[in-house]
Design a protein around this motif. Structure first.
Motif, PDB file in Angstrom:
ATOM      1  N   MET A 182       0.851  -1.183   0.000  1.00  0.00           N
ATOM      2  CA  MET A 182       0.000   0.000   0.000  1.00  0.00           C
ATOM      3  C   MET A 182       0.887   1.233   0.000  1.00  0.00           C
ATOM      4  N   TYR A 183       0.594   2.165  -0.879  1.00  0.00           N
ATOM      5  CA  TYR A 183       1.281   3.449  -0.932  1.00  0.00           C
ATOM      6  C   TYR A 183       0.485   4.462  -0.127  1.00  0.00           C
ATOM      7  N   ARG A 184       1.178   5.287   0.648  1.00  0.00           N
ATOM      8  CA  ARG A 184       0.520   6.324   1.443  1.00  0.00           C
ATOM      9  C   ARG A 184       1.235   7.649   1.221  1.00  0.00           C
ATOM     10  N   ILE A 185       0.450   8.696   1.071  1.00  0.00           N
ATOM     11  CA  ILE A 185       0.993  10.046   0.999  1.00  0.00           C
ATOM     12  C   ILE A 185       0.222  10.922   1.983  1.00  0.00           C
ATOM     13  N   THR A 186       0.844  12.012   2.388  1.00  0.00           N
ATOM     14  CA  THR A 186       0.169  12.979   3.247  1.00  0.00           C
ATOM     15  C   THR A 186       0.501  14.381   2.752  1.00  0.00           C
ATOM     16  N   LYS A 187      -0.393  15.297   3.067  1.00  0.00           N
ATOM     17  CA  LYS A 187      -0.149  16.714   2.789  1.00  0.00           C
ATOM     18  C   LYS A 187      -0.662  17.505   3.981  1.00  0.00           C
ATOM     19  N   GLU A 188       0.094  18.529   4.349  1.00  0.00           N
ATOM     20  CA  GLU A 188      -0.183  19.314   5.545  1.00  0.00           C
ATOM     21  C   GLU A 188      -0.702  20.692   5.165  1.00  0.00           C
ATOM     22  N   PHE A 189      -1.675  21.165   5.947  1.00  0.00           N
ATOM     23  CA  PHE A 189      -2.275  22.485   5.763  1.00  0.00           C
ATOM     24  C   PHE A 189      -2.316  23.176   7.125  1.00  0.00           C
ATOM     25  N   HIS A 190      -2.278  24.516   7.131  1.00  0.00           N
ATOM     26  CA  HIS A 190      -2.255  25.279   8.377  1.00  0.00           C
ATOM     27  C   HIS A 190      -3.326  26.362   8.360  1.00  0.00           C
ATOM     28  N   PHE A 191      -3.865  26.635   9.546  1.00  0.00           N
ATOM     29  CA  PHE A 191      -4.753  27.790   9.714  1.00  0.00           C
ATOM     30  C   PHE A 191      -4.784  28.187  11.176  1.00  0.00           C
ATOM     31  N   SER A 192      -5.184  29.416  11.426  1.00  0.00           N
ATOM     32  CA  SER A 192      -5.342  29.934  12.784  1.00  0.00           C
ATOM     33  C   SER A 192      -6.802  30.294  12.994  1.00  0.00           C
ATOM     34  N   ALA A 193      -7.313  29.948  14.172  1.00  0.00           N
ATOM     35  CA  ALA A 193      -8.720  30.218  14.458  1.00  0.00           C
ATOM     36  C   ALA A 193      -8.956  30.219  15.965  1.00  0.00           C
ATOM     37  N   SER A 194     -10.061  30.835  16.348  1.00  0.00           N
ATOM     38  CA  SER A 194     -10.483  30.815  17.748  1.00  0.00           C
ATOM     39  C   SER A 194     -11.648  29.837  17.903  1.00  0.00           C
ATOM     40  N   HIS A 195     -11.868  29.441  19.144  1.00  0.00           N
ATOM     41  CA  HIS A 195     -13.061  28.655  19.469  1.00  0.00           C
ATOM     42  C   HIS A 195     -13.265  28.680  20.973  1.00  0.00           C
ATOM     43  N   GLN A 196     -14.390  28.150  21.381  1.00  0.00           N
ATOM     44  CA  GLN A 196     -14.741  28.089  22.793  1.00  0.00           C
ATOM     45  C   GLN A 196     -15.611  26.862  22.983  1.00  0.00           C
ATOM     46  N   LEU A 197     -15.230  26.013  23.915  1.00  0.00           N
ATOM     47  CA  LEU A 197     -16.031  24.826  24.222  1.00  0.00           C
ATOM     48  C   LEU A 197     -16.891  25.145  25.437  1.00  0.00           C
ATOM     49  N   SER A 198     -17.932  25.915  25.193  1.00  0.00           N
ATOM     50  CA  SER A 198     -18.750  26.466  26.279  1.00  0.00           C
ATOM     51  C   SER A 198     -19.596  25.417  26.992  1.00  0.00           C
ATOM     52  N   HIS A 199     -19.671  24.205  26.457  1.00  0.00           N
ATOM     53  CA  HIS A 199     -20.414  23.139  27.136  1.00  0.00           C
ATOM     54  C   HIS A 199     -19.605  22.534  28.298  1.00  0.00           C
ATOM     55  N   LEU A 200     -18.329  22.874  28.387  1.00  0.00           N
ATOM     56  CA  LEU A 200     -17.488  22.378  29.472  1.00  0.00           C
ATOM     57  C   LEU A 200     -17.694  23.215  30.725  1.00  0.00           C
ATOM     58  N   PRO A 201     -17.319  22.703  31.893  1.00  0.00           N
ATOM     59  CA  PRO A 201     -17.460  23.493  33.131  1.00  0.00           C
ATOM     60  C   PRO A 201     -16.712  24.825  33.021  1.00  0.00           C
ATOM     61  N   PRO A 202     -17.215  25.872  33.645  1.00  0.00           N
ATOM     62  CA  PRO A 202     -16.616  27.204  33.513  1.00  0.00           C
ATOM     63  C   PRO A 202     -15.143  27.273  33.940  1.00  0.00           C
ATOM     64  N   ASP A 203     -14.721  26.379  34.828  1.00  0.00           N
ATOM     65  CA  ASP A 203     -13.334  26.413  35.276  1.00  0.00           C
ATOM     66  C   ASP A 203     -12.390  25.629  34.346  1.00  0.00           C
ATOM     67  N   HIS A 204     -12.929  24.994  33.312  1.00  0.00           N
ATOM     68  CA  HIS A 204     -12.096  24.274  32.343  1.00  0.00           C
ATOM     69  C   HIS A 204     -11.471  25.294  31.391  1.00  0.00           C
ATOM     70  N   GLN A 205     -10.166  25.182  31.150  1.00  0.00           N
ATOM     71  CA  GLN A 205      -9.481  26.187  30.316  1.00  0.00           C
ATOM     72  C   GLN A 205     -10.062  26.289  28.910  1.00  0.00           C
ATOM     73  N   CYS A 206     -10.597  25.195  28.382  1.00  0.00           N
ATOM     74  CA  CYS A 206     -11.156  25.223  27.021  1.00  0.00           C
ATOM     75  C   CYS A 206     -12.547  25.840  26.958  1.00  0.00           C
ATOM     76  N   ALA A 207     -13.132  26.109  28.124  1.00  0.00           N
ATOM     77  CA  ALA A 207     -14.434  26.783  28.154  1.00  0.00           C
ATOM     78  C   ALA A 207     -14.277  28.271  27.874  1.00  0.00           C
ATOM     79  N   ARG A 208     -13.061  28.771  28.048  1.00  0.00           N
ATOM     80  CA  ARG A 208     -12.793  30.182  27.769  1.00  0.00           C
ATOM     81  C   ARG A 208     -12.500  30.367  26.280  1.00  0.00           C
ATOM     82  N   LEU A 209     -12.781  31.536  25.765  1.00  0.00           N
ATOM     83  CA  LEU A 209     -12.441  31.875  24.392  1.00  0.00           C
ATOM     84  C   LEU A 209     -10.920  31.819  24.232  1.00  0.00           C
ATOM     85  N   HIS A 210     -10.470  31.081  23.225  1.00  0.00           N
ATOM     86  CA  HIS A 210      -9.035  30.951  22.980  1.00  0.00           C
ATOM     87  C   HIS A 210      -8.815  30.565  21.524  1.00  0.00           C
TER      88      HIS A 210
END
Length: 117
Positions: free
Chosen positions: A1-29
């Protein structure tokens, strides 16, 4: 089996607001994301490729236009986790290139999520 990969980059914000308020991912980042698409084939095409990397340019356009410097909560219907991003990009890619076997997404240099059916 032959396998290849290609990489792409982007920057974005998000917030996992369903997590408890003290969870770091619940904050906008934000993250500098890396997306790696993997394609595989048992045989190479007439040009000696699994697929010409140039044919993957539409994924760069899709990422640049719809994800780069966006708030992912406004882009995705589901929670904007790396796991859900990996599945989203896999489905998008697989609909265009049947050789796609997996997509990996990194939010930080030490973390990766992968979707592989």
């Amino acid at each position: 089996m032959y396998r290849i990969t290609k990489e792409f980059h982007f920057s974005a914000s998000h917030q996992l607001s369903h997590l408890p308020p003290d969870h770091q991912c619940a904050r906008l980042h934000g993250h500098n994301y890396i997306v790696v698409v993997e394609l595989a084939a048992a045989d190479l095409n007439a040009d000696g490729f699994v697929r010409d990397y140039h044919e993957l340019a539409p994924l760069k356009t899709y990422i640049d236009d719809g994800f780069d410097h966006r708030h992912l909560n406004d882009v995705l219907a589901q929670a904007s986790t790396a796991e859900n991003l990996a599945r989203h990009f896999f489905d998008w890619c697989r609909a265009r290139w049947p050789e796609v076997t997996a997509v990996k997404v990194s939010e930080t240099p030490k973390t990766w999520a992968e979707y592989r059916p």
